[in-house]
Motif scaffolding. Structure first.
Motif, mmCIF file in Angstrom:
data_model
loop_
_atom_site.group_PDB
_atom_site.id
_atom_site.type_symbol
_atom_site.label_atom_id
_atom_site.label_comp_id
_atom_site.label_asym_id
_atom_site.label_seq_id
_atom_site.Cartn_x
_atom_site.Cartn_y
_atom_site.Cartn_z
ATOM 1 N N LEU A 16 32.848 -26.372 49.457
ATOM 2 C CA LEU A 16 32.989 -27.800 49.196
ATOM 3 C C LEU A 16 31.895 -28.551 49.936
ATOM 4 C CD1 LEU A 16 36.854 -28.223 49.666
ATOM 5 C CD2 LEU A 16 35.606 -27.522 47.612
ATOM 6 N N TYR A 17 31.448 -29.656 49.350
ATOM 7 C CA TYR A 17 30.406 -30.488 49.982
ATOM 8 C C TYR A 17 30.859 -31.939 49.965
ATOM 9 C CZ TYR A 17 25.979 -32.998 50.627
ATOM 10 O OH TYR A 17 24.988 -33.850 51.079
ATOM 11 N N ASN A 18 30.684 -32.638 51.069
ATOM 12 C CA ASN A 18 31.026 -34.052 51.179
ATOM 13 C C ASN A 18 29.756 -34.883 51.075
ATOM 14 O OD1 ASN A 18 31.971 -36.592 51.776
ATOM 15 N ND2 ASN A 18 32.696 -36.105 53.840
ATOM 16 N N GLY A 19 29.577 -35.529 49.927
ATOM 17 C CA GLY A 19 28.387 -36.355 49.729
ATOM 18 C C GLY A 19 28.541 -37.765 50.233
ATOM 19 N N GLY A 20 29.651 -38.085 50.883
ATOM 20 C CA GLY A 20 29.884 -39.428 51.378
ATOM 21 C C GLY A 20 29.333 -39.658 52.771
ATOM 22 N N THR A 21 29.621 -40.850 53.306
ATOM 23 C CA THR A 21 29.092 -41.243 54.619
ATOM 24 C C THR A 21 30.137 -41.178 55.715
ATOM 25 O OG1 THR A 21 29.557 -43.561 54.107
ATOM 26 C CG2 THR A 21 27.355 -42.734 53.582
ATOM 27 N N ALA A 69 36.382 -42.431 49.016
ATOM 28 C CA ALA A 69 35.650 -41.469 49.850
ATOM 29 C C ALA A 69 35.998 -40.038 49.482
ATOM 30 C CB ALA A 69 35.953 -41.733 51.327
ATOM 31 N N ALA A 70 37.292 -39.781 49.212
ATOM 32 C CA ALA A 70 37.705 -38.417 48.892
ATOM 33 C C ALA A 70 37.060 -37.912 47.613
ATOM 34 C CB ALA A 70 39.223 -38.341 48.788
ATOM 35 N N SER A 71 36.719 -38.831 46.707
ATOM 36 C CA SER A 71 36.115 -38.432 45.436
ATOM 37 C C SER A 71 34.650 -38.064 45.570
ATOM 38 C CB SER A 71 36.277 -39.557 44.412
ATOM 39 O OG SER A 71 37.634 -39.755 44.107
ATOM 40 N N SER A 109 39.308 -30.756 57.639
ATOM 41 C CA SER A 109 38.438 -31.921 57.483
ATOM 42 C C SER A 109 37.049 -31.457 57.089
ATOM 43 C CB SER A 109 38.378 -32.732 58.785
ATOM 44 O OG SER A 109 37.512 -33.849 58.656
ATOM 45 N N ILE A 110 36.359 -32.304 56.340
ATOM 46 C CA ILE A 110 34.980 -31.995 55.957
ATOM 47 C C ILE A 110 34.102 -33.166 56.377
ATOM 48 C CG2 ILE A 110 35.466 -32.796 53.599
ATOM 49 C CD1 ILE A 110 33.316 -30.842 52.627
ATOM 50 N N PRO A 111 33.100 -32.938 57.234
ATOM 51 C CA PRO A 111 32.305 -34.046 57.769
ATOM 52 C C PRO A 111 31.385 -34.654 56.713
ATOM 53 C CG PRO A 111 31.385 -31.941 58.444
ATOM 54 C CD PRO A 111 32.675 -31.634 57.751
ATOM 55 N N ALA A 112 30.935 -35.858 56.974
ATOM 56 C CA ALA A 112 29.969 -36.506 56.088
ATOM 57 C C ALA A 112 28.721 -35.647 55.973
ATOM 58 C CB ALA A 112 29.609 -37.885 56.635
ATOM 59 N N GLY A 113 28.301 -35.391 54.740
ATOM 60 C CA GLY A 113 27.124 -34.571 54.527
ATOM 61 C C GLY A 113 27.313 -33.118 54.888
ATOM 62 N N GLY A 114 28.570 -32.691 55.097
ATOM 63 C CA GLY A 114 28.830 -31.337 55.560
ATOM 64 C C GLY A 114 29.531 -30.474 54.532
ATOM 65 N N TYR A 115 29.803 -29.233 54.951
ATOM 66 C CA TYR A 115 30.346 -28.218 54.068
ATOM 67 C C TYR A 115 31.625 -27.629 54.643
ATOM 68 C CZ TYR A 115 25.474 -28.280 52.437
ATOM 69 O OH TYR A 115 24.246 -28.663 51.971
ATOM 70 N N VAL A 116 32.482 -27.131 53.749
ATOM 71 C CA VAL A 116 33.620 -26.294 54.091
ATOM 72 C C VAL A 116 33.615 -25.119 53.125
ATOM 73 C CG1 VAL A 116 36.133 -26.105 53.811
ATOM 74 C CG2 VAL A 116 35.167 -27.934 55.213
ATOM 75 N N THR A 117 33.760 -23.914 53.630
ATOM 76 C CA THR A 117 33.857 -22.743 52.776
ATOM 77 C C THR A 117 35.150 -22.002 53.077
ATOM 78 O OG1 THR A 117 32.706 -21.284 54.324
ATOM 79 C CG2 THR A 117 31.355 -22.474 52.727
ATOM 80 N N PHE A 118 35.714 -21.370 52.054
ATOM 81 C CA PHE A 118 36.916 -20.574 52.234
ATOM 82 C C PHE A 118 36.981 -19.524 51.135
ATOM 83 C CE2 PHE A 118 37.994 -24.313 49.720
ATOM 84 C CZ PHE A 118 38.655 -23.775 48.624
ATOM 85 N N ASP A 119 37.682 -18.451 51.421
ATOM 86 C CA ASP A 119 37.891 -17.387 50.442
ATOM 87 C C ASP A 119 39.162 -17.674 49.647
ATOM 88 O OD1 ASP A 119 35.641 -16.081 51.334
ATOM 89 O OD2 ASP A 119 36.745 -14.827 52.761
ATOM 90 N N SER A 120 39.043 -17.617 48.327
ATOM 91 C CA SER A 120 40.186 -17.899 47.472
ATOM 92 C C SER A 120 41.262 -16.829 47.635
ATOM 93 C CB SER A 120 39.747 -17.956 46.009
ATOM 94 O OG SER A 120 40.856 -18.018 45.150
#
Length: 640
Positions: free
Chosen positions: A170-175, A151-153, A206-217
């Protein structure tokens, strides 16, 4: 591997050569740290890349020269080498150009590179997974890859900006949701230590299924830079590398979450990517493949046409079973003709079963092309005609609206037409037989069968309805029909070819765009034909029809009208031809009027795969200004 401090500062060497063109497309593809300490590099790009003077380092030694199996990596090719210092548990591998620019890197936790770490789900693009079978150095990564990645991949770097905000998406393409509280990231500066995602702003765990996380480097991002994403064990999850100005304002995956990276004109952090840029962005991983190749400027008069008629994908459709990477497989604006100067309308495709190095193509405005491979692209065979051959109706008249074609048992080409383009409000649903060995630049049919009277619903005086006739055709051998127990609709008994002595050795299945049905015909040598009835495909429309001997299935293809899908049809226990399974296209492909589809014969199989080819009737690609606009052909792989 948390808190790793990388030793060995890399400085650009004054005498070194400039970074070679295309270096961002080179990816580490497979690594083993058991005895041989072997590394494999893969070129995801469309041109060869020189790796002369390149170096590598691990977690304990500074960059060292290595001896590759070749000094150049061809497009879509591999190079291998043995690490000069050895690799071990809880280690990492970094590849640099001769100038010291980071090309790619991968990190792994204890035991992960024993027997091997490999990208699974697409060479150069898939998720890093520990394989369990023999290594595949110098060849595609398939054996040993698990059927599904962890799932993490399924979390991918989806968008990066380096214009001051230095934002990573980041995008989570999993379920299912994935915990990323212990994950880290690092840029292309080898003096930097990885930084926790959760300690960056805004913080995320955490990043939800089908969801996004954004952050500033917190490390900052600049030109000729990279982002590498590491899980809590220090294993590399994903990466992207870009050239000068590549991430200003952003590099983003197109299609969203799955495709290759391209430079975008509009940043969309926290939402689906706009894919509004010019293409040609960074290299990097991709869970579902890259769209490779393209380029070239549109010539005068070459006018891509935006897709129309987009509809939903049928319920129960499965993901594409072949390779996840797709290559643009023709030269830009390659199919301009005197009757189609805009370059559009390439439709029907068919491999020649007697010579699978030949691909036949039909252009709607009465042209046929014999295509052969040259430098990885399909080009018109100059020994047949470098500009295609024009076709006419029987008697040498008219301009057939040629949509579909197939190759018969006699080696002749059978082409469907919906109407005469000189009178395009009137349907003319015909199948024409052409001898490709005939001399001259214009071909006339040996035989022509006219079925127009069977479709009065198309004859309303409207050019739009006249354009909804025979869109594709496939030749199906009698041997398949009899071996599978097909019941003849005319006799209601097992099909007996001997009942139709003039029809040859197979039947022809013509796809009607109007309602997605297949119409079955025996084409007789005296110019008459036998109608065997209608078959439902389960689709609202059909754009191409082909018989694939490898899967022993009849394939009905639909473009974006049906969500870019291919329905494989079989003979059921009752003797009827029915849908068996439906696949969508590889996720990286554009959603266009992809009207042609062909699968190479199994005689061409290499490493368990053979070529699949699509044609874009509108040469639109991902739209105006992208590197795919102006191209008609896409090439991928299908299982043997």
């Amino acid at each position: 591997m948390s808190g790793i401090v990388v030793t060995g500062i890399v400085a650009a060497q004054p005498a070194a050569a400039a970074d070679p063109a295309g270096y961002q497309n080179v990816r580490i593809n497979e690594v083993t740290s058991s005895n041989s300490d072997t590394v494999e590099l893969y070129n995801t790009g469309s041109t060869a890349v020189s790796i002369s003077g390149w170096k590598m380092s691990d977690d304990s030694f500074s960059p060292q020269s290595f001896s590759p199996s070749s000094g150049t990596i061809p497009a879509g090719g591999f190079v291998t080498f043995n690490s000069p210092k050895g690799l071990g548990d809880s280690d990492k591998l970094v590849i640099y150009t001769a100038d010291g620019t980071v090309v790619d890197r991968v990190e792994w936790a204890t035991g992960a590179a024993k027997p091997a770490m490999a990208r699974c789900g697409g060479d150069g693009t898939g998720a890093w997974v520990t394989t369990t079978a023999a290594t595949t150095f110098g060849a595609a990564n398939a054996p040993g890859c698990p059927s599904s990645t962890p799932a993490a991949s399924r979390v991918r770097i989806n968008e990066v900006t380096s214009n001051g905000s230095d934002t990573v998406e980041l995008y989570n393409g999993g379920t299912s949701a994935v915990s990323i509280g212990s994950w880290k990231y690092v840029d292309g500066d080898t003096t930097h230590s990885p930084v926790s995602v959760s300690s960056s702003s805004p913080s995320a765990t955490s990043i939800p299924a089908g969801g996004y996380v954004t952050f500033d480097s917190l490390l900052g991002l600049g030109d000729n830079d990279s982002v590498f994403l590491l899980d809590g064990n220090g294993n590399t999850v994903d990466s992207v590398t870009w050239a000068t100005n590549g991430a200003k304002p952003s590099d983003e995956r197109c299609a969203n979450g799955t495709g290759w990276f391209q430079t975008s004109t509009t940043a969309t952090p926290g939402s689906a990517n706009s894919c509004s840029g010019s293409g040609g962005g960074g290299g990097g991983g991709g869970q579902t493949g890259h769209l490779l190749g393209g380029g070239g400027a549109l010539t005068s008069g070459c006018t891509p046409e935006a897709p129309s008629g987009t509809g939903s994908t049928p319920a129960g459709t499965l993901a594409w079973p072949g390779g996840l990477d797709v290559t643009i497989a023709d030269n830009v604006c390659a199919f301009t003709t005197s009757t189609g100067p805009e370059g559009r309308d390439l439709s029907g495709l068919a491999f020649d079963p007697a010579n699978p190095s030949v691909l036949w193509a039909a252009k709607n405005k009465n042209w046929l092309f014999k295509l052969v491979k040259s430098n990885g692209k399909w080009i018109p065979d100059p020994s047949w005609s470098a500009t295609g051959k024009q076709i006419r109706f029987a008697g040498g008249s008219g301009q057939p609206d040629s949509e579909g074609l197939t190759v018969g048992a006699n080696g002749h080409l059978y082409v469907t037409s919906e109407r005469d383009n000189t009178d395009n409000t009137v349907p003319k649903d015909t199948i024409m037989e052409f001898d490709p060995a005939a001399a001259g630049s214009t071909l006339t049919p040996i035989h022509q069968w006219d079925m127009t009277s069977q479709f009065p619903q198309l004859n309303t005086g409207s050019k739009d309805e006249a354009n909804l006739g025979f869109e594709g055709v496939g030749y199906v051998p009698d041997s398949w029909l009899t071996a599978n127990g097909w019941v003849d609709p005319l006799t209601h008994a097992a099909y007996n070819p001997a009942n139709y002595p003039l029809h040859g050795s197979g039947l022809f299945f013509a796809g009607l765009e109007w309602d997605g049905t297949l119409h079955v015909y025996g084409l007789n040598s005296d110019g008459t034909f036998t109608t065997f009835g209608t078959i439902a495909t389960g689709k609202v429309s059909v754009m191409d029809v082909t018989f694939d001997a490898g899967t022993q299935r009849l394939v009905a293809t639909c473009d974006n009208t049906c969500g870019e899908t291919h329905t494989f049809m079989k003979v059921d226990a009752a003797g009827a031809i029915v849908p068996d399974v439906t696949y969508t296209n590889p996720a990286v492909m554009p959603i266009d009027n992809l009207e042609g589809f062909a699968i190479a014969p199994t005689s061409t199989c290499v490493n368990g795969s053979r070529e699949a080819v699509w044609s874009d009737d509108g040469i639109y690609g991902f739209g105006s200004g992208t590197s795919s606009s102006g191209h008609a052909l896409y090439s991928g792989t299908f299982p043997c």
